[in-house]
Design an enzyme around this catalytic site. Structure first.
Site, mmCIF file in Angstrom:
data_model
loop_
_atom_site.group_PDB
_atom_site.id
_atom_site.type_symbol
_atom_site.label_atom_id
_atom_site.label_comp_id
_atom_site.label_asym_id
_atom_site.label_seq_id
_atom_site.Cartn_x
_atom_site.Cartn_y
_atom_site.Cartn_z
ATOM 1 N N LYS A 195 0.837 -1.207 0.000
ATOM 2 C CA LYS A 195 0.000 0.000 0.000
ATOM 3 C C LYS A 195 0.872 1.257 0.000
ATOM 4 O O LYS A 195 0.667 2.175 -0.793
ATOM 5 C CB LYS A 195 -0.898 0.003 1.247
ATOM 6 C CG LYS A 195 -1.415 1.365 1.669
ATOM 7 C CD LYS A 195 -2.358 1.259 2.831
ATOM 8 C CE LYS A 195 -1.964 1.988 4.083
ATOM 9 N NZ LYS A 195 -1.643 3.400 4.016
ATOM 10 N N ASN A 196 1.857 1.276 0.900
ATOM 11 C CA ASN A 196 2.640 2.497 1.066
ATOM 12 C C ASN A 196 3.573 2.767 -0.108
ATOM 13 O O ASN A 196 4.194 3.825 -0.173
ATOM 14 C CB ASN A 196 3.434 2.450 2.376
ATOM 15 C CG ASN A 196 2.521 2.666 3.567
ATOM 16 O OD1 ASN A 196 1.341 2.977 3.397
ATOM 17 N ND2 ASN A 196 3.057 2.479 4.766
ATOM 18 N N ARG A 206 -4.118 10.119 3.568
ATOM 19 C CA ARG A 206 -3.047 11.092 3.716
ATOM 20 C C ARG A 206 -2.100 11.095 2.511
ATOM 21 O O ARG A 206 -1.503 12.124 2.182
ATOM 22 C CB ARG A 206 -2.272 10.761 4.990
ATOM 23 C CG ARG A 206 -1.123 11.678 5.244
ATOM 24 C CD ARG A 206 -0.400 11.327 6.527
ATOM 25 N NE ARG A 206 0.897 11.993 6.567
ATOM 26 C CZ ARG A 206 1.081 13.219 7.012
ATOM 27 N NH1 ARG A 206 0.079 13.904 7.473
ATOM 28 N NH2 ARG A 206 2.283 13.757 7.013
ATOM 29 N N ASP A 257 -4.884 8.300 8.871
ATOM 30 C CA ASP A 257 -4.937 7.646 10.177
ATOM 31 C C ASP A 257 -4.946 8.647 11.316
ATOM 32 O O ASP A 257 -4.332 9.697 11.239
ATOM 33 C CB ASP A 257 -3.706 6.756 10.348
ATOM 34 C CG ASP A 257 -3.762 5.550 9.443
ATOM 35 O OD1 ASP A 257 -4.865 5.051 9.200
ATOM 36 O OD2 ASP A 257 -2.695 5.121 8.989
ATOM 37 N N ASP A 271 4.453 0.682 11.853
ATOM 38 C CA ASP A 271 3.210 0.077 11.363
ATOM 39 C C ASP A 271 2.997 -1.334 11.903
ATOM 40 O O ASP A 271 1.904 -1.890 11.758
ATOM 41 C CB ASP A 271 3.200 0.051 9.823
ATOM 42 C CG ASP A 271 2.941 1.431 9.235
ATOM 43 O OD1 ASP A 271 2.585 2.338 9.996
ATOM 44 O OD2 ASP A 271 3.088 1.590 8.015
ATOM 45 N N VAL A 307 7.897 7.105 16.431
ATOM 46 C CA VAL A 307 7.582 7.727 15.138
ATOM 47 C C VAL A 307 6.292 8.553 15.179
ATOM 48 O O VAL A 307 6.271 9.699 14.736
ATOM 49 C CB VAL A 307 7.538 6.667 14.017
ATOM 50 C CG1 VAL A 307 7.255 7.321 12.662
ATOM 51 C CG2 VAL A 307 8.860 5.903 13.948
HETATM 52 C C1 UD1 Z 1 4.381 6.799 5.985
HETATM 53 C C2 UD1 Z 1 3.428 5.621 5.892
HETATM 54 C C3 UD1 Z 1 2.984 5.149 7.275
HETATM 55 C C4 UD1 Z 1 4.214 4.864 8.129
HETATM 56 C C5 UD1 Z 1 5.160 6.063 8.141
HETATM 57 C C6 UD1 Z 1 6.461 5.803 8.892
HETATM 58 C C7 UD1 Z 1 2.295 6.009 3.810
HETATM 59 C C8 UD1 Z 1 1.027 6.315 3.105
HETATM 60 N N1 UD1 Z 1 2.262 6.006 5.132
HETATM 61 O O1 UD1 Z 1 3.638 7.867 6.576
HETATM 62 O O2 UD1 Z 1 2.214 3.963 7.130
HETATM 63 O O3 UD1 Z 1 3.794 4.600 9.449
HETATM 64 O O4 UD1 Z 1 5.502 6.441 6.792
HETATM 65 O O5 UD1 Z 1 7.077 4.669 8.394
HETATM 66 O O6 UD1 Z 1 3.304 5.716 3.192
HETATM 67 N N2 UD1 Z 1 6.634 14.644 10.274
HETATM 68 C C9 UD1 Z 1 6.800 15.959 10.594
HETATM 69 N N3 UD1 Z 1 6.878 16.867 9.562
HETATM 70 C C10 UD1 Z 1 6.787 16.502 8.253
HETATM 71 C C11 UD1 Z 1 6.589 15.137 7.952
HETATM 72 C C12 UD1 Z 1 6.543 14.219 8.986
HETATM 73 O O7 UD1 Z 1 6.908 16.332 11.754
HETATM 74 O O8 UD1 Z 1 6.861 17.364 7.367
HETATM 75 C C13 UD1 Z 1 6.560 13.669 11.387
HETATM 76 C C14 UD1 Z 1 5.201 12.990 11.474
HETATM 77 O O9 UD1 Z 1 4.307 13.762 12.230
HETATM 78 C C15 UD1 Z 1 5.562 11.678 12.143
HETATM 79 C C16 UD1 Z 1 6.970 11.386 11.608
HETATM 80 O O10 UD1 Z 1 7.466 12.614 11.114
HETATM 81 O O11 UD1 Z 1 5.632 11.849 13.539
HETATM 82 C C17 UD1 Z 1 7.006 10.339 10.529
HETATM 83 O O12 UD1 Z 1 6.218 10.720 9.454
HETATM 84 P P1 UD1 Z 1 6.495 10.241 7.946
HETATM 85 O O13 UD1 Z 1 7.716 9.395 7.903
HETATM 86 O O14 UD1 Z 1 6.437 11.434 7.074
HETATM 87 O O15 UD1 Z 1 5.252 9.290 7.688
HETATM 88 P P2 UD1 Z 1 4.211 9.357 6.519
HETATM 89 O O16 UD1 Z 1 4.908 9.572 5.216
HETATM 90 O O17 UD1 Z 1 3.094 10.249 6.886
#
Ligand code: UD1
Length: 423
Positions: free
Chosen positions: A22-23, A92, A116, A304, A326
């Site tokens: 999915k991701n 998202r 989520d 995850d 995370v």
């Molecule tokens: C993706 C995955 C999710 C997985 C996560 C970490 C998808 C659709 N989802 O989510 O299933 O759990 O990676 O492996 O691929 N953050 C910030 N600022 C930003 C971006 C992120 O503070 O600009 C923080 C987020 O709030 C979170 C952390 O960084 O606490 C990790 O987020 P990120 O790695 O970006 O996860 P996603 O891409 O949203």
């Protein structure tokens, strides 16, 4: 509303095959926008998020056809640039269209995403990185409004190896002028998959799978055909299910090298783990031993799989500490696990789980896609009936989950309208 009903007590045994992640596939679909013409993505799971991403792309003027396990995407020369809230509120990954739209069209208006309920999930690194590449981005009335008549390569340091930000910057960088360097980039297998597809499209990317990505912008990309990387989180879910239920499951279509730490933890818990080629067999012939888990960006233990690790700890012998690094709100589902009789105490981002021989079936609610899967697994090792509600979360990320679990001997089914109260 549909529920998933689990009657606990089964020992799961047999074979199961996983498909693409999915991701990954959602980002591959976003990346298809970068080239005019016909792109085909294979090994695509039949999940709600893929359908939703298909609808989003259609609204941008793209033709999307999901046939069997392939998605065919026809990208026109002119693309729409607006993605409204109705389309992104539960997905998202729509934020990952920001980079490709800016690269292709020089502008985008993207609703701030939902997805989520697992924490604030800020976008500062997406926005900051794109701004360094010359984009002007404002947030107004729930939308990000971005303009970049031309994107220019830049050096971007991420505060945290964010998966989504790395992907957005990569997709912006491939068509930018000059070189983009992303430092402290995410290293997840899904990032490598995206880099592979972009390279097949003609992008110049160095360092895939390392924490420094170097992207040399090119004039244009060409469409491609690409196979999605297997879903390591679904593989891990079944591996955990084998250990929890003291069962014997062989997962086919897996990439064992993407789950090294998870498999190591299962071995530590007492499971026998055999990996051969694209298959992983996990066998457990006793009650699992409690093992500590600390979530971290790849190659650390995946956040995850934290709910499944917590469910495993809930029936293990001894006490385990689960540390979530995370997503700050990912312990939200603990209250649901406690309803099943788990002994869990949380303090900030730590949870202490004291294992019990059995859990006890109860109605619970899936709070996100992975928590939902964790609760179904917990139901399998609980006495009596567990009804998991809000199953649309599970449908977002698991293709045919109930059928697969039944194939492994679980007593699980989808039921209509179980227990709903109105106040
Ligand atoms: C993706 C995955 C999710 C997985 C996560 C970490 C998808 C659709 N989802 O989510 O299933 O759990 O990676 O492996 O691929 N953050 C910030 N600022 C930003 C971006 C992120 O503070 O600009 C923080 C987020 O709030 C979170 C952390 O960084 O606490 C990790 O987020 P990120 O790695 O970006 O996860 P996603 O891409 O949203």
């Amino acid at each position: 509303m549909e529920h998933i009903r689990v009657v606990g007590g089964a020992r799961l045994t047999g074979d199961v095959t996983v498909t693409g992640a999915k991701n990954s596939v959602l980002k591959l679909m976003a990346a298809s926008l970068l080239a005019e013409g016909h792109t085909t993505i294979t090994s695509v799971p039949e999940i709600l998020d893929v359908d939703d991403m298909g609808v989003v792309l259609t609204r941008l003027g793209v033709t999307v056809e999901h046939v069997g396990s392939a998605v065919h995407i026809d990208v026109p020369a002119e693309l729409g640039t607006e993605i409204d809230y109705a389309l992104v509120r539960r997905m998202r990954a729509a934020i990952n269209l920001l980079g490709p739209l800016l690269a292709r069209c020089g502008r985008a208006r993207v609703a701030l995403p939902g997805g989520d309920n697992i924490g604030s999930r800020a976008l500062d690194m997406h926005v900051g990185g794109l701004a360094k590449m010359g984009a002007q981005i404002e947030s107004e009335h729930g939308y990000l409004i971005a303009h970049a008549p031309s994107l220019t390569g830049a050096q971007v340091f991420l505060d945290f190896p964010s998966v989504g930000a790395t992907e957005n910057l990569l997709m912006a960088g491939v068509l930018a002028k000059g070189t983009t360097v992303i430092d402290n980039a995410a290293r997840e297998p899904e990032i490598v998959d995206l880099c592979t597809m972009l390279s097949e499209m003609g992008a110049q990317i160095g360092g895939a799978g390392t924490s420094t990505l170097e992207v040399e912008g090119v004039e244009r990309l060409r469409p491609t055909e690409h196979e999605t990387v297997p879903d390591r989180i679904v593989v891990g879910t079944f591996a955990m299910a084998a250990a929890m239920s003291q069962g014997d499951i062989t997962v086919h279509g897996a990439r064992p090298e993407h789950l090294e730490l998870v498999l190591y933890k299962l071995a530590e818990a007492g499971a026998t783990v055999e990996a051969a080629g694209r298959s992983i067999r996990v066998t457990m012939d006793r009650r699992p031993r409690a093992v500590d888990v600390v979530t971290l960006p790849y190659p650390g233990f995946p956040t995850d799989l934290q709910p499944m690790a917590m469910a495993l700890a809930a029936v293990s012998d001894g006490a385990a500490m689960i540390t979530e690094n995370v997503f700050e709100a990912r312990f939200m589902f603990v209250d649901e696990l406690v309803r099943l009789g788990a002994d869990v105490r949380t303090d900030g981002h730590h949870a202490v789980v004291r294992g019990r021989a059995k859990l006890s079936g109860a109605p619970v609610r899936a709070t996100d896609v992975r928590a939902g899967a964790g609760l179904v697994l917990a139901g399998i090792v609980a006495d009596g009936v567990t009804d998991v509600s809000d199953v649309f979360h599970i449908d977002r990320g698991y293709a045919g989950f109930v059928g697969q679990l039944r194939g492994l001997g679980a007593e699980v089914s989808r039921v209509e309208g179980a227990e709903s109260l109105t106040f």
